[in-house]
Scaffold this motif. Structure first.
Motif, PDB file in Angstrom:
ATOM      1  N   ARG A 104       1.406  13.652  42.709  1.00  7.94           N
ATOM      2  CA  ARG A 104       2.157  12.414  42.966  1.00  7.94           C
ATOM      3  C   ARG A 104       1.324  11.177  42.650  1.00  7.94           C
ATOM      4  O   ARG A 104       1.835  10.168  42.157  1.00  7.94           O
ATOM      5  CB  ARG A 104       2.610  12.382  44.432  1.00  7.94           C
ATOM      6  N   ALA A 105       0.024  11.253  42.984  1.00  7.61           N
ATOM      7  CA  ALA A 105      -0.853  10.092  42.800  1.00  7.61           C
ATOM      8  C   ALA A 105      -1.232   9.887  41.340  1.00  7.61           C
ATOM      9  O   ALA A 105      -1.203   8.757  40.828  1.00  7.61           O
ATOM     10  CB  ALA A 105      -2.108  10.258  43.651  1.00  7.61           C
ATOM     11  N   ALA A 106      -1.596  10.972  40.657  1.00  7.30           N
ATOM     12  CA  ALA A 106      -2.020  10.837  39.261  1.00  7.30           C
ATOM     13  C   ALA A 106      -0.868  10.369  38.383  1.00  7.30           C
ATOM     14  O   ALA A 106      -1.074   9.648  37.396  1.00  7.30           O
ATOM     15  CB  ALA A 106      -2.593  12.171  38.757  1.00  7.30           C
ATOM     16  N   LEU A 108     -10.050  21.328  42.336  1.00  4.67           N
ATOM     17  CA  LEU A 108     -10.854  20.574  41.368  1.00  4.67           C
ATOM     18  C   LEU A 108     -10.678  21.126  39.953  1.00  4.67           C
ATOM     19  O   LEU A 108     -10.650  20.367  38.982  1.00  4.67           O
ATOM     20  CB  LEU A 108     -12.332  20.587  41.781  1.00  4.67           C
ATOM     21  N   ARG A 142      -7.936  15.155  34.512  1.00  2.77           N
ATOM     22  CA  ARG A 142      -8.920  14.074  34.366  1.00  2.77           C
ATOM     23  C   ARG A 142      -9.552  14.101  32.972  1.00  2.77           C
ATOM     24  O   ARG A 142      -9.662  13.073  32.306  1.00  2.77           O
ATOM     25  CB  ARG A 142     -10.002  14.204  35.437  1.00  2.77           C
ATOM     26  N   ILE A 163       1.387   8.150  38.747  1.00  2.00           N
ATOM     27  CA  ILE A 163       1.618   6.702  38.617  1.00  2.00           C
ATOM     28  C   ILE A 163       0.522   6.017  37.807  1.00  2.00           C
ATOM     29  O   ILE A 163       0.671   4.868  37.413  1.00  2.00           O
ATOM     30  CB  ILE A 163       1.754   6.005  39.994  1.00  2.00           C
ATOM     31  N   GLU A 164      -0.578   6.749  37.558  1.00  2.00           N
ATOM     32  CA  GLU A 164      -1.661   6.137  36.784  1.00  2.00           C
ATOM     33  C   GLU A 164      -1.662   6.549  35.317  1.00  2.00           C
ATOM     34  O   GLU A 164      -2.123   5.791  34.476  1.00  2.00           O
ATOM     35  CB  GLU A 164      -3.020   6.485  37.406  1.00  2.00           C
ATOM     36  N   ILE A 165      -1.210   7.766  35.025  1.00  2.00           N
ATOM     37  CA  ILE A 165      -1.376   8.263  33.652  1.00  2.00           C
ATOM     38  C   ILE A 165      -0.138   8.047  32.799  1.00  2.00           C
ATOM     39  O   ILE A 165      -0.151   8.366  31.614  1.00  2.00           O
ATOM     40  CB  ILE A 165      -1.792   9.754  33.621  1.00  2.00           C
ATOM     41  N   ALA A 202      -0.192  16.515  46.430  1.00  2.00           N
ATOM     42  CA  ALA A 202      -0.421  15.082  46.651  1.00  2.00           C
ATOM     43  C   ALA A 202      -1.139  14.461  45.459  1.00  2.00           C
ATOM     44  O   ALA A 202      -0.853  13.311  45.077  1.00  2.00           O
ATOM     45  CB  ALA A 202      -1.216  14.875  47.939  1.00  2.00           C
ATOM     46  N   PHE A 203      -2.069  15.212  44.853  1.00  3.54           N
ATOM     47  CA  PHE A 203      -2.758  14.707  43.656  1.00  3.54           C
ATOM     48  C   PHE A 203      -1.766  14.423  42.534  1.00  3.54           C
ATOM     49  O   PHE A 203      -1.867  13.404  41.837  1.00  3.54           O
ATOM     50  CB  PHE A 203      -3.822  15.698  43.178  1.00  3.54           C
ATOM     51  N   ILE A 229      -7.494  19.608  38.789  1.00  7.83           N
ATOM     52  CA  ILE A 229      -7.663  18.154  38.644  1.00  7.83           C
ATOM     53  C   ILE A 229      -8.424  17.850  37.361  1.00  7.83           C
ATOM     54  O   ILE A 229      -8.101  16.912  36.633  1.00  7.83           O
ATOM     55  CB  ILE A 229      -8.394  17.564  39.870  1.00  7.83           C
ATOM     56  N   GLU A 230      -9.429  18.682  37.077  1.00  8.55           N
ATOM     57  CA  GLU A 230     -10.242  18.442  35.885  1.00  8.55           C
ATOM     58  C   GLU A 230      -9.438  18.613  34.600  1.00  8.55           C
ATOM     59  O   GLU A 230      -9.728  17.963  33.597  1.00  8.55           O
ATOM     60  CB  GLU A 230     -11.478  19.358  35.888  1.00  8.55           C
ATOM     61  N   ALA A 234      -3.254  19.823  48.579  1.00 10.32           N
ATOM     62  CA  ALA A 234      -4.090  18.891  47.817  1.00 10.32           C
ATOM     63  C   ALA A 234      -3.529  18.681  46.418  1.00 10.32           C
ATOM     64  O   ALA A 234      -3.449  17.545  45.925  1.00 10.32           O
ATOM     65  CB  ALA A 234      -5.523  19.423  47.746  1.00 10.32           C
TER      66      ALA A 234
END
Lengths: 143, 143
Positions: free
Chosen positions: B82-84, B33, B40, B86-88, B79-80, B36-37, B76
């Motif tokens: 790879r996912a983030a 986290l 984010r 495609i959005e940012i 995988a995060f 991630i923060e 974690a």
């Protein structure tokens, strides 16, 4: 008890631009810690050659928009399985990592454009492989 | 701000037989986290073509006894990322996944028997690759 199988996990789906830290915490509790606890608490109750089978999912490898918390959770489960396997032997622990179910396409198909779905019967096969087979620390991808 | 780089993360190391759920929660907060923060909260402050580089580690793929919380956290993060990614976009996000540092062998070498160490200079190269390169959603393994 010989076998523990999990096919449950809940994670929020929100864009990175809108997601809150509490959503990642909810994904951790709802899919990661909940399944880890099955193993952690279960090792004392399962037979010496019993097994645990957890669920991760395709988003660990193939992300979709709004899926960052789910991806995080799936990646966490897959790495945990590899790590726990070397400590709990001869008990075993694997994960099943399915893509979207054919039976769920009406609800979720639009989130997986162009990605082949799998019938639930094929996902069941992977659970059988984990339970009846002899491998440990594996991630059985069903794609 | 063009670049955010993280090389920090803290996770407990305990046998599965002794670890507590609070230890997994500490690993989640201390390495997952927390990083991630950075992404984010950072997306609103980093340049349109800026980048984030997080740290995971070899234990995502190659576990060691007592390392299940660290493995979970590293999986974690990967995988995060790879996912983030495609959005940012066009902002970028990658992870560097080092094995044990040659400079840390005196302290940690006994946890990695027979596993080649890497010089910190090679880990630095991976950060440079992430920051100065153009890829996103990558995990740069340094092994």
């Amino acid at each position: 008890m010989d076998v523990v199988v999990s096919a449950a996990g809940d994670t929020p789906f929100k864009p990175v631009a809108e997601i809150a830290p509490e959503d990642y915490e909810a994904a951790f509790r709802g899919k990661v810690l909940s399944q880890i606890e099955l193993v952690r608490q279960g090792v004392g109750h399962v037979a010496a050659r019993g097994s645990f089978t957890l669920i991760s999912g395709v988003l660990a490898d193939e992300p979709i928009p709004t899926g960052s918390a789910a991806s995080m959770a799936n990646g966490a489960i897959e790495a945990f399985v590899r790590a726990a396997a070397i400590e709990i032997a001869p008990q075993r622990v694997n994960a099943v990592s399915p893509t979207v179910f054919t039976e769920s396409l009406d609800d979720y198909g639009s989130f997986f454009p162009g990605m082949p779905s799998v019938d639930l019967a094929r996902v069941t096969e992977a659970y059988v492989r984990s339970v009846e087979g002899a491998q440990t620390g594996q991630v059985y991808a069903v794609r």
